[in-house]
Design a protein around this motif. Structure first.
Motif: not given
Length: 207
Positions: A161, A165, A193, A197, A200, A202-203
């Motif tokens: 990740s 990034f 990406y 995301n 994890t 993050m999205k």
């Protein structure tokens, strides 16, 4: 390693690859703060994306594919946009291109649940027929594929990740500067990406 140590490690790796970032990008989350998607959730997403790719290839099969996914109990894992694409009477060229690019997301997702061993640097596009050979045969049960999924360690996934990034940011800088020296594939980077995301969290949503 800590988030700061990981950031330094990835930045050193990028320098070895002749990728230089001018912005002081922050470290990502500490491993202990990351909760990965369940491996079965990731596996179902792979199946959805794979059959969406098949549906883009053959309009005639689309209804049959939807019925199969419903029978397999996978249909509910499809996002709202994906359900729209599965049931849309005619896909535009833009729709088809977006679906095909999602093959790069499939490859990354397969890596996260140990269905492929290595994830090469994002330079060459994935070999789609070779990738499909690692997945359940067309219109056969995906239960074993889903049940046997097991995620890699949080550390391994956050390493990837962090790399993705920073490479995405480097791609952005290269684009803004009009640089022709950036050797990585921006399309692959974007899909990886997007996918990692989601893995994890993050999205929150796939779409």
């Amino acid at each position: 390693m800590s988030a700061i140590e990981r950031k330094q490690h990835i930045e050193n790796l990028l320098k070895e690859l002749d990728v230089f970032l001018h912005d002081d990008l922050p470290p990502l989350e500490e491993d202990s703060n990351v909760t990965l998607r369940a491996p079965q959730e990731i596996a179902r997403r792979i199946i959805i994306l794979t059959y969406l790719n098949c549906a883009a290839e053959d309009d005639v099969l689309r209804k049959q594919i939807v019925q199969f996914l419903q029978a397999e109990g996978v249909w509910d894992a499809a996002s709202q946009e994906e359900k729209m694409l599965f049931t849309k009477p005619i896909l535009t060229d833009e729709d088809v291109a977006k679906i095909y690019w999602r093959s790069e997301a499939i490859w990354l997702l397969m890596w996260t649940i140990n269905k492929v061993d290595t994830l090469d640097l994002p330079i060459e596009e994935v070999n789609i027929p070779a990738m499909f050979s690692l997945l359940p045969a067309f219109m056969t049960s995906a239960n074993n594929f889903i049940d046997s999924a097991a995620t890699k360690s949080v550390s391994e996934i956050i390493d990837q990740s962090d790399l993705t990034f920073r490479l995405n940011w480097a791609a952005r800088e290269a684009h803004l500067n009009g640089s022709q020296d950036f050797k990585f594939n921006r399309g692959i980077l974007y899909e990886r990406y997007h996918a990692i995301n989601w893995v994890t969290r993050m999205k929150n949503e796939w779409d």
